[in-house]
Design a protein around this motif. Structure first.
Motif, PDB file in Angstrom:
ATOM      1  N   LYS A  99       0.831  -1.207   0.000  1.00  0.00           N
ATOM      2  CA  LYS A  99       0.000   0.000   0.000  1.00  0.00           C
ATOM      3  C   LYS A  99       0.868   1.262   0.000  1.00  0.00           C
ATOM      4  O   LYS A  99       0.600   2.217  -0.735  1.00  0.00           O
ATOM      5  CB  LYS A  99      -0.910  -0.029   1.230  1.00  0.00           C
ATOM      6  CG  LYS A  99      -1.928   1.058   1.289  1.00  0.00           C
ATOM      7  CD  LYS A  99      -2.811   0.867   2.518  1.00  0.00           C
ATOM      8  CE  LYS A  99      -3.863   1.931   2.626  1.00  0.00           C
ATOM      9  NZ  LYS A  99      -4.687   1.743   3.831  1.00  0.00           N
ATOM     10  N   ALA A 102       2.657   1.609  -3.383  1.00  0.00           N
ATOM     11  CA  ALA A 102       1.699   2.072  -4.389  1.00  0.00           C
ATOM     12  C   ALA A 102       1.466   3.573  -4.257  1.00  0.00           C
ATOM     13  O   ALA A 102       1.383   4.282  -5.257  1.00  0.00           O
ATOM     14  CB  ALA A 102       0.383   1.321  -4.242  1.00  0.00           C
ATOM     15  N   SER A 108      -1.716   1.325  -8.344  1.00  0.00           N
ATOM     16  CA  SER A 108      -2.587   0.599  -7.426  1.00  0.00           C
ATOM     17  C   SER A 108      -1.795  -0.413  -6.607  1.00  0.00           C
ATOM     18  O   SER A 108      -0.720  -0.855  -7.004  1.00  0.00           O
ATOM     19  CB  SER A 108      -3.697  -0.114  -8.196  1.00  0.00           C
ATOM     20  OG  SER A 108      -3.163  -1.177  -8.944  1.00  0.00           O
ATOM     21  N   GLN A 109      -2.364  -0.780  -5.475  1.00  0.00           N
ATOM     22  CA  GLN A 109      -1.733  -1.765  -4.595  1.00  0.00           C
ATOM     23  C   GLN A 109      -1.650  -3.123  -5.289  1.00  0.00           C
ATOM     24  O   GLN A 109      -0.659  -3.835  -5.153  1.00  0.00           O
ATOM     25  CB  GLN A 109      -2.541  -1.875  -3.305  1.00  0.00           C
ATOM     26  CG  GLN A 109      -2.000  -2.885  -2.329  1.00  0.00           C
ATOM     27  CD  GLN A 109      -2.839  -2.967  -1.078  1.00  0.00           C
ATOM     28  OE1 GLN A 109      -3.780  -2.208  -0.885  1.00  0.00           O
ATOM     29  NE2 GLN A 109      -2.504  -3.899  -0.208  1.00  0.00           N
ATOM     30  N   GLN A 110      -2.678  -3.460  -6.066  1.00  0.00           N
ATOM     31  CA  GLN A 110      -2.677  -4.731  -6.786  1.00  0.00           C
ATOM     32  C   GLN A 110      -1.556  -4.768  -7.817  1.00  0.00           C
ATOM     33  O   GLN A 110      -0.923  -5.808  -8.019  1.00  0.00           O
ATOM     34  CB  GLN A 110      -4.024  -4.960  -7.491  1.00  0.00           C
ATOM     35  CG  GLN A 110      -5.178  -5.183  -6.558  1.00  0.00           C
ATOM     36  CD  GLN A 110      -5.787  -3.864  -6.044  1.00  0.00           C
ATOM     37  OE1 GLN A 110      -5.348  -2.785  -6.396  1.00  0.00           O
ATOM     38  NE2 GLN A 110      -6.778  -3.973  -5.180  1.00  0.00           N
ATOM     39  N   ASN A 111      -1.302  -3.627  -8.455  1.00  0.00           N
ATOM     40  CA  ASN A 111      -0.232  -3.536  -9.450  1.00  0.00           C
ATOM     41  C   ASN A 111       1.122  -3.783  -8.795  1.00  0.00           C
ATOM     42  O   ASN A 111       1.960  -4.524  -9.329  1.00  0.00           O
ATOM     43  CB  ASN A 111      -0.276  -2.161 -10.125  1.00  0.00           C
ATOM     44  CG  ASN A 111       0.583  -2.095 -11.363  1.00  0.00           C
ATOM     45  OD1 ASN A 111       1.069  -3.099 -11.848  1.00  0.00           O
ATOM     46  ND2 ASN A 111       0.773  -0.892 -11.857  1.00  0.00           N
TER      47      ASN A 111
END
Length: 136
Positions: A99, A102, A108-111
């Protein structure tokens, strides 16, 4: 006239209700006290901001490359892209979570999570391929 059984049943019911409602009131008072008098280090955000404020960036080299002692791992790390190296440095040298990384990189955190897993798999593959070529 009431029997002993009836009196016992009423007494037990009274005691059960007394315990039940007192425990509810106790829990309400405890939650109210906890919400009013929170400790400074109770939440993760406060800990992270306190650690980042105290962190001395000059005491630890910010690049992961400066911490690698194994030659094959160093060569594999050098073959990564600049963004992959930066994500690994943030995660393993500075100790930031996905987090926070990012937020710094503006993605994004997912990225970040996806890139980190992909990068670690790539490093693993490069090292195992290098070991098989070296005869190890």
């Amino acid at each position: 006239m009431k029997t002993d059984n009836d009196l016992n049943r009423r007494f037990i019911t009274y005691m059960a209700n007394l315990i039940y409602y007192n425990s509810i009131n106790y829990d309400k008072k405890r939650r109210m006290k906890d919400s009013r008098f929170q400790l400074t280090l109770d939440t993760d955000e406060k800990i992270d901001s306190a650690l980042l404020a105290v962190f001395d960036s000059e005491s630890v080299p910010p690049n992961l490359k400066d911490h690698i002692a194994d030659h094959s791992l160093y060569q594999a790390y050098e073959s990564l892209s600049a963004q992959q190296q930066q994500i690994l440095s943030f995660a393993y040298v500075l100790g930031l979570n996905d987090k926070e990384i990012a937020r710094i990189l503006g993605v994004s955190q997912q990225n970040v999570s996806k890139h980190c897993l992909k990068t670690l798999n790539k490093l693993s593959n490069l090292i195992t391929e290098g070991m098989s070529y070296d005869g190890g």
